[in-house]
Design an enzyme around this catalytic site. Structure first.
Site, PDB file in Angstrom:
ATOM      1  N   ARG A 173     106.752 -49.966 118.949  1.00 27.54           N
ATOM      2  CA  ARG A 173     107.795 -49.350 118.141  1.00 27.54           C
ATOM      3  C   ARG A 173     109.115 -50.116 118.260  1.00 27.54           C
ATOM      4  NH1 ARG A 173     107.216 -43.423 120.663  1.00 27.54           N
ATOM      5  NH2 ARG A 173     106.780 -44.755 122.480  1.00 27.54           N
TER       6      ARG A 173
ATOM      7  N   LYS B 292     111.917 -46.461 124.216  1.00 23.70           N
ATOM      8  CA  LYS B 292     111.536 -45.990 125.543  1.00 23.70           C
ATOM      9  C   LYS B 292     112.666 -46.163 126.539  1.00 23.70           C
ATOM     10  CE  LYS B 292     108.273 -44.458 126.712  1.00 23.70           C
ATOM     11  NZ  LYS B 292     107.985 -43.002 126.751  1.00 23.70           N
TER      12      LYS B 292
ATOM     13  N   TYR C 183     114.674 -42.246 124.238  1.00 21.45           N
ATOM     14  CA  TYR C 183     113.915 -41.268 125.019  1.00 21.45           C
ATOM     15  C   TYR C 183     114.109 -41.615 126.487  1.00 21.45           C
ATOM     16  CZ  TYR C 183     111.414 -39.822 120.769  1.00 21.45           C
ATOM     17  OH  TYR C 183     111.100 -39.347 119.526  1.00 21.45           O
TER      18      TYR C 183
ATOM     19  N   HIS D  25     113.472 -39.064 129.351  1.00 21.58           N
ATOM     20  CA  HIS D  25     112.471 -38.350 130.172  1.00 21.58           C
ATOM     21  C   HIS D  25     112.801 -38.481 131.658  1.00 21.58           C
ATOM     22  CE1 HIS D  25     110.027 -37.463 126.690  1.00 21.58           C
ATOM     23  NE2 HIS D  25     109.961 -38.735 126.366  1.00 21.58           N
TER      24      HIS D  25
ATOM     25  N   GLU E 213     115.086 -36.646 123.400  1.00 19.64           N
ATOM     26  CA  GLU E 213     114.263 -35.441 123.557  1.00 19.64           C
ATOM     27  C   GLU E 213     115.048 -34.165 123.782  1.00 19.64           C
ATOM     28  OE1 GLU E 213     114.384 -37.304 127.750  1.00 19.64           O
ATOM     29  OE2 GLU E 213     114.265 -38.011 125.675  1.00 19.64           O
TER      30      GLU E 213
ATOM     31  N   LEU F  68     105.054 -28.297 126.865  1.00 22.21           N
ATOM     32  CA  LEU F  68     106.385 -28.916 126.890  1.00 22.21           C
ATOM     33  C   LEU F  68     107.441 -27.904 127.283  1.00 22.21           C
ATOM     34  CD1 LEU F  68     108.416 -31.241 126.213  1.00 22.21           C
ATOM     35  CD2 LEU F  68     108.578 -30.235 123.927  1.00 22.21           C
TER      36      LEU F  68
ATOM     37  N   ALA G 256     101.472 -34.397 127.606  1.00 20.43           N
ATOM     38  CA  ALA G 256     102.654 -34.061 128.406  1.00 20.43           C
ATOM     39  C   ALA G 256     102.939 -35.076 129.508  1.00 20.43           C
ATOM     40  CB  ALA G 256     102.482 -32.661 129.021  1.00 20.43           C
ATOM     41  N   ILE G 257     102.242 -36.209 129.510  1.00 16.17           N
ATOM     42  CA  ILE G 257     102.377 -37.166 130.604  1.00 16.17           C
ATOM     43  C   ILE G 257     103.793 -37.742 130.707  1.00 16.17           C
ATOM     44  CG2 ILE G 257     101.607 -39.168 129.248  1.00 16.17           C
ATOM     45  CD1 ILE G 257     100.782 -38.346 132.963  1.00 16.17           C
ATOM     46  N   ASP G 258     104.528 -37.817 129.604  1.00 13.35           N
ATOM     47  CA  ASP G 258     105.922 -38.275 129.653  1.00 13.35           C
ATOM     48  C   ASP G 258     106.751 -37.427 130.602  1.00 13.35           C
ATOM     49  OD1 ASP G 258     106.549 -40.602 128.219  1.00 13.35           O
ATOM     50  OD2 ASP G 258     106.270 -39.582 126.319  1.00 13.35           O
TER      51      ASP G 258
ATOM     52  N   ARG H 215      97.314 -38.872 135.890  1.00 10.14           N
ATOM     53  CA  ARG H 215      98.335 -39.845 136.289  1.00 10.14           C
ATOM     54  C   ARG H 215      98.542 -40.797 135.114  1.00 10.14           C
ATOM     55  NH1 ARG H 215      93.673 -41.494 139.265  1.00 10.14           N
ATOM     56  NH2 ARG H 215      92.936 -43.585 138.643  1.00 10.14           N
TER      57      ARG H 215
ATOM     58  N   ASN I   5     103.294 -43.773 126.168  1.00  5.55           N
ATOM     59  CA  ASN I   5     103.800 -44.183 124.852  1.00  5.55           C
ATOM     60  C   ASN I   5     102.666 -44.240 123.832  1.00  5.55           C
ATOM     61  OD1 ASN I   5     102.814 -46.404 126.338  1.00  5.55           O
ATOM     62  ND2 ASN I   5     104.059 -47.872 125.208  1.00  5.55           N
TER      63      ASN I   5
END
Length: 363
Positions: free
Chosen positions: A15, A75, A94, A96, A118, A240, A268-270, A279, A300
């Protein structure tokens, strides 16, 4: 104002934070765009398009970071980018941070004004910059899960839609927000049996009305999760809590109960993931097996469809970027309460409550 657009460095990231269209908007408002060479190429945008839109192409990321007032990214900055961050710089991306304590410390150390996509809010309390990527991740999760169920890839060999005379695959979606709802849409469209669980009865009622009995809606509680996940061919984790670390809702014990070759995709790994055995993975090595269950947890994920993702993201960020160029960052934050909600770090401190609580930082 100088907007800097460095090339994304995360593994498999395709991206870009600025399309030629957004670049044209920024330069028409009097802003200057510094774009690292080939920053948009993976999303299908060549340097010549940016030049035509008024950007200045520079040969390295360091030149972008050193000269920009605002860094526009997709990112969060990675460790190899920490040395490039300038003291007091503004970064809009983002972040996070609830799952990134080291980055949080670095942003505080350099007094970065960190505005997280976010946590930017719309007038209705929604999260407009999170929405497009959540939609894409939700749709991709079913596409990815269906692929990983193939026998040749170690999956259980289940076709989600089945054929006449056989049971379709069972997709269990935990979380009925944007990503979960779009996962439901894709799974139902493929003809799978779909069960969706959530704590919010309003979301469940909306899905029940939309699908008119073609899916099962259940309250998210330990008993329902344990029962449904044990029968799942494909489990989608779509929980989330904005900016906060995702709660663990699927225990290792429950994962052990799944059939061999079943697949978990944790969107939801972010935010740390909502499955105890999950993991982070990468596009280079997207899966691993634990308890004979395939786990997919690429943070991502939308980078798999870089062009669509870049277009979706930038059409959402454009009004906010334009506002900052027109009015300056501080005035834009003062005048737009929703944009101000995006501020996670300022003057060396974590200023977003959910993030500081998740990290144990003093806000």
């Amino acid at each position: 104002m100088i907007i800097g657009v460095p090339k994304e460095v995360k593994i498999g990231e395709t991206r870009v934070s600025m399309t030629p269209s957004l670049c044209r908007r920024v330069t028409s408002l009097g802003g200057k765009v510094l774009l690292e060479k080939s920053a948009g190429i993976s999303a299908g945008f060549v340097d010549a398009q940016y030049k035509a839109a008024g950007a200045t192409i520079v040969p390295s990321a360091s030149k972008v970071w050193k000269s920009a007032d605002v860094i526009l990214k997709v990112k969060e900055p990675l460790k190899e980018e920490y040395s490039l961050i300038q003291q007091g710089q503004t970064i809009f991306t983002y972040l996070h941070l609830a799952a990134g304590p080291e980055l949080a410390k670095e942003l505080c150390r350099k007094s970065v004004l960190g505005i997280a996509y976010e946590t930017v809010e719309g007038s209705d309390g929604s999260f407009p910059l999170l929405k497009p990527m959540s939609q894409i991740a939700g749709r991709l999760s079913i596409q990815i899960g269906a692929y990983r169920l193939q026998s040749q890839l170690g999956g259980s060999g289940v076709l989600l839609g089945g054929i006449p005379g056989t049971m379709p695959g069972h997709v269990v979606v935990i979380g009925a927000g944007n990503s979960g709802a779009h996962a439901v849409q894709m799974a139902a469209g493929m003809g799978a049996r779909v069960t969706v669980l959530d704590l919010d009865t309003r979301k469940l009622e909306a899905l029940d009305t939309e699908y008119r009995g073609r899916i099962v809606t259940l309250m998210s509680n330990p008993a329902n999760i344990e029962h449904e996940v044990a029968d799942a061919d494909l489990l989608i984790g779509a929980v989330l809590i904005p900016a906060a670390k995702a709660p663990i809702v699927v225990s290792e014990k429950v994962v052990k109960s799944m059939r061999p070759g079943s697949v978990i995709v944790d969107i939801a790994i972010d935010q740390g993931g909502c499955v105890e055995t999950i993991r982070p993975t990468s596009h280079e090595k997207p899966t691993y097996k634990e308890h004979d269950v395939i786990h997919y947890a690429v943070p991502n994920m939308p980078a798999l469809v870089g062009r669509t993702s870049a277009l979706g993201l930038t059409q959402a960020t454009e009004p906010f970027v334009a506002m900052m160029v027109q009015k300056g960052v501080e005035r834009a934050l003062n005048e737009h309460k929703g944009l101000a909600k995006g501020v996670n770090t300022r003057n060396g401190r974590i200023v977003y409550g959910a993030v500081s609580q998740a990290l144990g930082f003093e806000s």
